[in-house]
Motif scaffolding. Structure first.
Motif, PDB file in Angstrom:
ATOM      1  N   TYR A   1       0.848  -1.180   0.000  1.00 37.11           N
ATOM      2  CA  TYR A   1       0.000   0.000   0.000  1.00 37.11           C
ATOM      3  C   TYR A   1       0.892   1.241   0.000  1.00 37.11           C
ATOM      4  CZ  TYR A   1      -4.510  -2.227   0.484  1.00 37.11           C
ATOM      5  OH  TYR A   1      -5.645  -2.942   0.229  1.00 37.11           O
TER       6      TYR A   1
ATOM      7  N   HIS B   1      -4.877  10.011  -1.708  1.00 39.92           N
ATOM      8  CA  HIS B   1      -5.496   8.688  -1.839  1.00 39.92           C
ATOM      9  C   HIS B   1      -4.497   7.644  -1.333  1.00 39.92           C
ATOM     10  CE1 HIS B   1      -8.194   5.665  -3.143  1.00 39.92           C
ATOM     11  NE2 HIS B   1      -7.664   5.408  -4.317  1.00 39.92           N
TER      12      HIS B   1
ATOM     13  N   GLY C   1      -3.640   3.110  -1.755  1.00 35.18           N
ATOM     14  CA  GLY C   1      -4.037   1.830  -2.330  1.00 35.18           C
ATOM     15  C   GLY C   1      -2.817   1.015  -2.705  1.00 35.18           C
TER      16      GLY C   1
ATOM     17  N   ALA D   1      -5.150   2.731  -8.024  1.00 34.80           N
ATOM     18  CA  ALA D   1      -5.030   3.804  -7.034  1.00 34.80           C
ATOM     19  C   ALA D   1      -4.434   5.065  -7.657  1.00 34.80           C
ATOM     20  CB  ALA D   1      -4.179   3.336  -5.852  1.00 34.80           C
TER      21      ALA D   1
ATOM     22  N   ARG E   1     -11.397   6.276   1.304  1.00 32.63           N
ATOM     23  CA  ARG E   1     -10.548   5.353   2.069  1.00 32.63           C
ATOM     24  C   ARG E   1      -9.651   6.113   3.041  1.00 32.63           C
ATOM     25  NH1 ARG E   1      -7.286   1.190  -1.480  1.00 32.63           N
ATOM     26  NH2 ARG E   1      -9.436   0.561  -1.888  1.00 32.63           N
TER      27      ARG E   1
END
Length: 302
Positions: free
Chosen positions: A18, A117, A119, A134, A168
């Motif tokens: 991530y 963001h 991801g 992402a 998120r």
């Protein structure tokens, strides 16, 4: 030899690590004279690095993952553990640095949209690192209608930065209370991009709101929560503005018009009714209209 393209769902494979993502681009960059494109393109990453330095994020400044200059902005990945500090204080510091630059500059003002963001993304020091859903979503959030509309409508003397935070990141970092950014400073929006098959729930944060955002109850950074004051931020009491009748700062609009401010003029709306709940603003489809608000059924004049 080229890398083979894996077939989806043919087998299981390790999930990439991530990575948090930060991206900015400049408002009205393409409208600048061609002679200014190069200097402005160089200036934006310099201002971002100045803000990282001033916010105490030296580690992030020196360890960006798969950084790229996009011409009208920058994008880079970083350790998700630093997300709380990117949301607060970095975004506010970047807004301050942009404001200071714009007050003394003789060239074009630099006003930025930002997106944050997180991801899974490949990050193994190989070509193609940082590419994935992402990364794509980070750029879509940056180009989404709400953040463009807010920056366009705000005062260019006061509002230098508008940031959009993915759902998120908002859930994990803001609602998780890992950051000094209070949820009441965030406005929920449907992030859509014209001409693109993209629609996500997201959250707007404007460090220095102006105009209708102030009337709607979106608080400036100076009215920070107690925990931020304890960390050394300058605080001041909330200001009640005369003539503004407002409680909280949340509107839920399924479709139709999200109205910010004091509306009582000739606004005609033929969609469904608007509901108001009271802590953050939530926009569904439709337009954002400045003025006083009356709530009613379809066909009402507001």
């Amino acid at each position: 030899m080229s890398t083979p393209v894996p077939a989806p769902y043919a087998e299981s494979r390790p999930l990439p690590p991530y990575r948090a993502l930060f991206a900015v681009d400049a408002k009205d960059f393409t409208g600048l004279p061609a002679v200014q494109h190069g200097p402005v393109s160089q200036l934006i990453p310099e201002l971002v690095d100045q803000a990282l330095e001033r916010a105490g994020l030296h580690e992030l400044r020196d360890s960006k993952r798969f950084p790229a200059n996009t011409g009208d902005g920058v994008v880079f990945g970083f350790d998700p553990a630093l997300l709380p500090f990117v949301l607060w204080p970095f975004l506010g510091v970047l807004d301050d640095i942009l404001g200071a630059y714009n007050r003394q500059c003789v060239g074009p003002r630099i006003r930025l949209r930002a997106s944050v963001h997180v991801g899974p993304l490949p990050d193994a020091d190989r070509p193609g690192d940082g590419n994935g859903s992402a990364r794509n979503d980070t750029h879509r959030l940056l180009d989404s209608r709400p953040v463009k509309a807010i920056l366009a409508a705000a005062s260019e003397q006061v509002t230098h930065l508008a940031a959009v935070i993915s759902q998120r990141v908002y859930e994990d970092v803001v609602l998780g209370a890992y950051t000094g950014l209070h949820p009441d400073r965030c406005v929920e929006v449907p992030a859509t991009v014209e001409g693109k098959n993209f629609s996500q729930r997201a959250w707007l944060y404007v460090p220095s709101p102006s105009g209708n955002l102030l009337q709607a109850g979106v608080r400036p950074r100076e009215e920070a929560p107690v925990q931020a004051a304890e960390s050394g931020d300058r605080e001041q009491d909330a200001v009640v503005r005369p003539g503004t009748h407002y409680s909280g700062n949340t509107q839920h609009v399924g479709e139709g018009a999200a109205v910010m401010g004091n509306v009582g003029r000739d606004i005609t709306y033929t969609g469904g009714s608007t509901t108001y709940h009271g802590t953050n603003q939530h926009w569904g489809g439709g337009d954002n209209v400045a003025g006083d608000k009356r709530v009613g059924g379809a066909g009402d004049h507001r």
